[in-house]
Write a protein that holds these residues in place. Structure first.
Motif, PDB file in Angstrom:
ATOM      1  N   LYS A  30      43.385  13.439 -17.243  1.00  0.00           N
ATOM      2  CA  LYS A  30      42.391  13.229 -16.198  1.00  0.00           C
ATOM      3  C   LYS A  30      42.613  14.124 -14.984  1.00  0.00           C
ATOM      4  O   LYS A  30      41.720  14.264 -14.148  1.00  0.00           O
ATOM      5  CB  LYS A  30      42.395  11.761 -15.755  1.00  0.00           C
ATOM      6  N   SER A  31      43.787  14.734 -14.863  1.00  0.00           N
ATOM      7  CA  SER A  31      44.081  15.594 -13.722  1.00  0.00           C
ATOM      8  C   SER A  31      43.665  17.038 -13.947  1.00  0.00           C
ATOM      9  O   SER A  31      43.810  17.873 -13.057  1.00  0.00           O
ATOM     10  CB  SER A  31      45.583  15.556 -13.416  1.00  0.00           C
ATOM     11  N   GLY A  55      34.832  15.218 -14.554  1.00  0.00           N
ATOM     12  CA  GLY A  55      33.689  15.262 -15.455  1.00  0.00           C
ATOM     13  C   GLY A  55      32.359  15.377 -14.744  1.00  0.00           C
ATOM     14  O   GLY A  55      31.313  15.479 -15.383  1.00  0.00           O
ATOM     15  N   GLY A  56      32.397  15.407 -13.408  1.00  0.00           N
ATOM     16  CA  GLY A  56      31.159  15.402 -12.653  1.00  0.00           C
ATOM     17  C   GLY A  56      30.563  16.765 -12.383  1.00  0.00           C
ATOM     18  O   GLY A  56      29.411  16.861 -11.970  1.00  0.00           O
ATOM     19  N   VAL A  57      31.337  17.819 -12.614  1.00  0.00           N
ATOM     20  CA  VAL A  57      30.863  19.182 -12.351  1.00  0.00           C
ATOM     21  C   VAL A  57      31.081  20.032 -13.595  1.00  0.00           C
ATOM     22  O   VAL A  57      32.152  19.987 -14.210  1.00  0.00           O
ATOM     23  CB  VAL A  57      31.613  19.818 -11.174  1.00  0.00           C
ATOM     24  N   ALA A  58      30.070  20.805 -13.940  1.00  0.00           N
ATOM     25  CA  ALA A  58      30.179  21.696 -15.094  1.00  0.00           C
ATOM     26  C   ALA A  58      29.677  23.086 -14.717  1.00  0.00           C
ATOM     27  O   ALA A  58      28.742  23.222 -13.930  1.00  0.00           O
ATOM     28  CB  ALA A  58      29.387  21.153 -16.277  1.00  0.00           C
ATOM     29  N   LYS A  65      23.469  28.977 -20.869  1.00  0.00           N
ATOM     30  CA  LYS A  65      22.774  27.912 -20.140  1.00  0.00           C
ATOM     31  C   LYS A  65      21.545  27.455 -20.919  1.00  0.00           C
ATOM     32  O   LYS A  65      20.777  28.269 -21.421  1.00  0.00           O
ATOM     33  CB  LYS A  65      22.367  28.407 -18.752  1.00  0.00           C
ATOM     34  N   GLY A  66      21.392  26.141 -21.002  1.00  0.00           N
ATOM     35  CA  GLY A  66      20.260  25.568 -21.711  1.00  0.00           C
ATOM     36  C   GLY A  66      20.499  25.417 -23.204  1.00  0.00           C
ATOM     37  O   GLY A  66      19.704  24.763 -23.898  1.00  0.00           O
ATOM     38  N   ARG A  67      21.574  26.012 -23.709  1.00  0.00           N
ATOM     39  CA  ARG A  67      21.878  25.911 -25.138  1.00  0.00           C
ATOM     40  C   ARG A  67      23.183  25.151 -25.389  1.00  0.00           C
ATOM     41  O   ARG A  67      23.303  24.451 -26.400  1.00  0.00           O
ATOM     42  CB  ARG A  67      21.984  27.311 -25.753  1.00  0.00           C
ATOM     43  N   PHE A  68      24.166  25.311 -24.510  1.00  0.00           N
ATOM     44  CA  PHE A  68      25.476  24.675 -24.684  1.00  0.00           C
ATOM     45  C   PHE A  68      25.626  23.545 -23.664  1.00  0.00           C
ATOM     46  O   PHE A  68      25.134  23.635 -22.540  1.00  0.00           O
ATOM     47  CB  PHE A  68      26.595  25.677 -24.458  1.00  0.00           C
ATOM     48  N   THR A  69      26.336  22.505 -24.090  1.00  0.00           N
ATOM     49  CA  THR A  69      26.635  21.383 -23.194  1.00  0.00           C
ATOM     50  C   THR A  69      28.094  20.995 -23.343  1.00  0.00           C
ATOM     51  O   THR A  69      28.565  20.765 -24.466  1.00  0.00           O
ATOM     52  CB  THR A  69      25.750  20.165 -23.510  1.00  0.00           C
ATOM     53  N   ILE A  70      28.781  20.916 -22.216  1.00  0.00           N
ATOM     54  CA  ILE A  70      30.187  20.514 -22.222  1.00  0.00           C
ATOM     55  C   ILE A  70      30.287  19.058 -21.778  1.00  0.00           C
ATOM     56  O   ILE A  70      29.515  18.601 -20.936  1.00  0.00           O
ATOM     57  CB  ILE A  70      31.033  21.433 -21.310  1.00  0.00           C
ATOM     58  N   SER A  71      31.216  18.332 -22.368  1.00  0.00           N
ATOM     59  CA  SER A  71      31.435  16.940 -21.986  1.00  0.00           C
ATOM     60  C   SER A  71      32.891  16.583 -22.252  1.00  0.00           C
ATOM     61  O   SER A  71      33.596  17.314 -22.947  1.00  0.00           O
ATOM     62  CB  SER A  71      30.500  16.007 -22.772  1.00  0.00           C
ATOM     63  N   ARG A  72      33.329  15.483 -21.685  1.00  0.00           N
ATOM     64  CA  ARG A  72      34.703  15.059 -21.916  1.00  0.00           C
ATOM     65  C   ARG A  72      34.755  13.562 -22.147  1.00  0.00           C
ATOM     66  O   ARG A  72      33.968  12.797 -21.582  1.00  0.00           O
ATOM     67  CB  ARG A  72      35.609  15.476 -20.761  1.00  0.00           C
ATOM     68  N   ASP A  73      35.694  13.148 -22.992  1.00  0.00           N
ATOM     69  CA  ASP A  73      35.960  11.749 -23.263  1.00  0.00           C
ATOM     70  C   ASP A  73      37.438  11.530 -22.971  1.00  0.00           C
ATOM     71  O   ASP A  73      38.297  11.812 -23.810  1.00  0.00           O
ATOM     72  CB  ASP A  73      35.622  11.416 -24.721  1.00  0.00           C
ATOM     73  N   ASP A  74      37.732  11.052 -21.790  1.00  0.00           N
ATOM     74  CA  ASP A  74      39.126  10.915 -21.382  1.00  0.00           C
ATOM     75  C   ASP A  74      39.860   9.842 -22.182  1.00  0.00           C
ATOM     76  O   ASP A  74      41.083   9.896 -22.315  1.00  0.00           O
ATOM     77  CB  ASP A  74      39.209  10.620 -19.888  1.00  0.00           C
ATOM     78  N   ALA A  75      39.138   8.883 -22.714  1.00  0.00           N
ATOM     79  CA  ALA A  75      39.782   7.861 -23.547  1.00  0.00           C
ATOM     80  C   ALA A  75      40.355   8.482 -24.816  1.00  0.00           C
ATOM     81  O   ALA A  75      41.319   7.971 -25.392  1.00  0.00           O
ATOM     82  CB  ALA A  75      38.796   6.765 -23.894  1.00  0.00           C
ATOM     83  N   LYS A  76      39.731   9.583 -25.251  1.00  0.00           N
ATOM     84  CA  LYS A  76      40.189  10.281 -26.456  1.00  0.00           C
ATOM     85  C   LYS A  76      40.925  11.573 -26.142  1.00  0.00           C
ATOM     86  O   LYS A  76      41.271  12.326 -27.055  1.00  0.00           O
ATOM     87  CB  LYS A  76      39.000  10.579 -27.372  1.00  0.00           C
ATOM     88  N   ASN A  77      41.136  11.850 -24.854  1.00  0.00           N
ATOM     89  CA  ASN A  77      41.795  13.102 -24.453  1.00  0.00           C
ATOM     90  C   ASN A  77      41.130  14.313 -25.099  1.00  0.00           C
ATOM     91  O   ASN A  77      41.801  15.229 -25.580  1.00  0.00           O
ATOM     92  CB  ASN A  77      43.280  13.075 -24.817  1.00  0.00           C
ATOM     93  N   THR A  78      39.815  14.327 -25.087  1.00  0.00           N
ATOM     94  CA  THR A  78      39.073  15.369 -25.790  1.00  0.00           C
ATOM     95  C   THR A  78      37.913  15.881 -24.940  1.00  0.00           C
ATOM     96  O   THR A  78      37.253  15.101 -24.247  1.00  0.00           O
ATOM     97  CB  THR A  78      38.524  14.826 -27.127  1.00  0.00           C
TER      98      THR A  78
END
Length: 125
Positions: A30-31, A55-58, A65-78
């Protein structure tokens, strides 16, 4: 020991989709901000997308842009990179990288000290 492992690469036809995963271990996930970078044969490594530790800024490169999306799931460290409408020019080895910090993550590879080994993405008919 801090470790990043990418997965999800492969061969896909133009217009298709892939989802890359970056799994982390050995540190307080998370850091860390996490970025995706890619390197095609004969070209320099370039930043594709990055997500802040909260996770609030990308950030995205203009080319994705418009084709790729980044996301994170900290519960899964992924961290994930969803890639849609893929083009042949997206063909490259994709790396994830991490750096400690808050705020806008940025796409400068020299700011990221921790790197995975990469996963190959090939877009071809």
């Amino acid at each position: 020991q801090l470790q990043l492992v990418e997965s999800g690469g492969g061969l896909v036809q133009p217009g298709g989709s892939l989802r890359l995963s970056c799994a982390a271990s050995g540190f307080i996930w998370k850091s860390y901000a996490v970025g995706w970078f890619r390197q095609a044969p004969g070209k320099e490594r370039e930043g594709v997308s990055a997500i802040s530790s909260s996770g609030g800024v990308a950030d995205y490169a203009d080319s994705v842009k418009g084709r790729f999306t980044i996301s994170r799931d900290d519960a899964k460290n992924t961290v994930y990179l969803q890639m849609n409408s893929l083009k042949p020019e997206d063909t490259a080895v994709y790396f994830c990288a991490a750096k400690i910090g808050v705020g806008v993550p940025g796409l400068k590879s020299n700011e990221y000290p921790y790197w995975g080994h990469g996963t190959q993405v090939t877009v071809s008919s």
